[in-house]
Design an enzyme around this catalytic site. Structure first.
Site, PDB file in Angstrom:
ATOM      1  N   GLU A  39      27.552  -2.615 -37.878  1.00  0.00           N
ATOM      2  CA  GLU A  39      26.260  -1.951 -37.742  1.00  0.00           C
ATOM      3  C   GLU A  39      25.479  -2.513 -36.550  1.00  0.00           C
ATOM      4  O   GLU A  39      24.859  -1.753 -35.790  1.00  0.00           O
ATOM      5  CB  GLU A  39      25.449  -2.102 -39.028  1.00  0.00           C
ATOM      6  CG  GLU A  39      26.042  -1.403 -40.241  1.00  0.00           C
ATOM      7  CD  GLU A  39      26.176   0.099 -40.036  1.00  0.00           C
ATOM      8  OE1 GLU A  39      25.303   0.704 -39.395  1.00  0.00           O
ATOM      9  OE2 GLU A  39      27.176   0.668 -40.523  1.00  0.00           O
ATOM     10  N   GLU A  84      25.522   6.480 -34.452  1.00  0.00           N
ATOM     11  CA  GLU A  84      26.663   7.064 -35.152  1.00  0.00           C
ATOM     12  C   GLU A  84      27.844   7.294 -34.207  1.00  0.00           C
ATOM     13  O   GLU A  84      29.001   7.037 -34.565  1.00  0.00           O
ATOM     14  CB  GLU A  84      26.252   8.369 -35.835  1.00  0.00           C
ATOM     15  CG  GLU A  84      25.163   8.212 -36.890  1.00  0.00           C
ATOM     16  CD  GLU A  84      25.516   7.219 -37.984  1.00  0.00           C
ATOM     17  OE1 GLU A  84      26.717   6.993 -38.226  1.00  0.00           O
ATOM     18  OE2 GLU A  84      24.589   6.658 -38.585  1.00  0.00           O
TER      19      GLU A  84
END
Length: 269
Positions: free
Chosen positions: A195, A135
Site C-alpha cells: 500500500e 490503484e
C-alpha cells in the site's frame, strides 16, 4: 522434509527474476503475466455482469478520462526509464459501479473499478486521479502476483512444519503460533508495504499526468474524517494508518512534482 526445502529454494530463486521498475528492487513473484492476467480478466468480466455498471454519465466518463491519462503517464515514465513494452499485455478498462462502498480497485493487467461511494470523498477529477494512480500502481508493481506468491510461501511453511513435527500436541501448538505469527509478523506488513509503495508510485504517476500531487494528502484527510477515527491498530491492518499515509504523501509531493517537471509538466489540475 528435504523435498519441501528444495521446493522452497526453487521458489525463492524464481522470486529474484523480476525487478520492480519503479523501485529497482527484486519482487517476490512466482507467477508471470501469462498466468495471472487471463484469470483476472475473466473474474473482472464476471464481476461486471453481476453488478450495476454506470454508463453514459459525466461521472462514468470522468473515470475513463482520468484512467486513460494515468495509464498514458505510466507508459511515458516506463518508456523513458528503459522499460518499453512493459505494458504490452495490459488491457486497460475503467468502470464505475453503483455501490455505496467507499472503495476502488485494480486487477492485474489493468482492470479497474470505482464504486460510486468513493466519489464524494474524491470531490472531483483530481481526487479521482489520486485514487486511480494508487490503484494503477498496484497493477504496475505486480502486487496481486506478489500476494499470491507470499501466500504460497506461507502455505509451504505450514506444510513443512506439519511434516517435520510428529507429536500431535506440538503440531497443534505450532499451527496456532505459525498462523498468528506469519499473519501479523509477515503477511500484514507485506500488505502494508504494498500500500505504501502504491501510494508513492501513484503520486508520481498522477503528477506526470498533470494532477496536483499535493491533493493526495488532502484526500486522505477526508478519508480519515469519513472513518471517524474507527480503524484497527496499524500492526493489525492490511493498510497503513490514515495519519501515516497523510504524512508520507505530504513528504513525497515535492519529489513527485520534480519528477513531472522532467516530462515538461509544471502546471497541475
Amino acid at each position: 522434509m528435504k523435498k519441501f526445502v528444495l521446493t522452497l529454494s526453487i521458489f525463492l530463486a524464481v522470486a529474484a527474476c523480476k525487478t520492480n521498475p519503479f523501485t529497482g528492487k527484486k519482487m517476490l513473484n512466482f507467477y508471470g503475466n501469462q498466468q495471472i492476467f487471463p484469470m483476472a480478466f475473466a473474474q473482472y468480466d464476471q464481476f461486471l455482469t453481476e453488478n450495476n455498471v454506470v454508463t453514459g454519465t459525466s461521472e462514468a466518463q470522468m473515470i475513463t478520462t482520468v484512467g486513460q491519462r494515468i495509464a498514458k503517464a505510466a507508459e511515458t515514465w516506463l518508456n523513458a526509464n528503459g522499460y518499453p513494452g512493459y505494458l504490452k499485455d495490459y488491457k486497460w478498462e475503467y468502470n464505475l459501479v453503483k455501490d455505496e462502498t467507499v472503495n476502488a480497485w485494480c486487477m492485474p493487467g489493468g482492470k479497474i473499478v470505482f464504486y460510486t461511494g468513493i466519489l464524494p470523498i474524491c470531490q472531483g477529477e483530481t481526487g479521482v486521479a489520486v485514487v486511480m494512480g494508487h490503484e494503477v500502481a498496484h497493477a504496475l508493481a505486480d502486487h496481486g502476483a506478489q500476494r499470491m506468491s507470499a501466500g504460497t510461501l506461507q502455505q509451504i511453511g505450514a506444510v513443512a512444519g506439519n511434516v517435520a513435527i510428529q507429536d500431535p500436541q506440538k503440531r497443534n501448538m505450532f499451527n496456532q503460533a505459525y498462523g498468528i505469527g506469519s499473519q501479523v509478523g509477515v503477511m500484514l506488513p507485506f500488505s502494508r508495504s504494498h500500500e505504501t509503495e502504491a501510494d508513492r508510485i501513484g503520486l508520481q504517476i498522477m503528477a506526470i499526468a498533470g494532477y496536483d500531487p499535493n491533493e493526495a494528502a488532502n484526500l486522505w484527510r477526508r478519508m480519515k474524517a469519513k472513518s471517524g477515527g474507527q480503524a484497527p491498530p496499524e500492526f493489525l491492518s492490511t493498510h497503513p494508518s490514515n495519519d501515516t499515509r497523510i504524512n508520507n504523501l505530504t513528504a513525497w509531493a515535492p519529489a513527485a512534482r520534480q519528477e513531472a517537471a522532467k516530462f515538461g509538466v509544471t502546471t497541475f489540475k
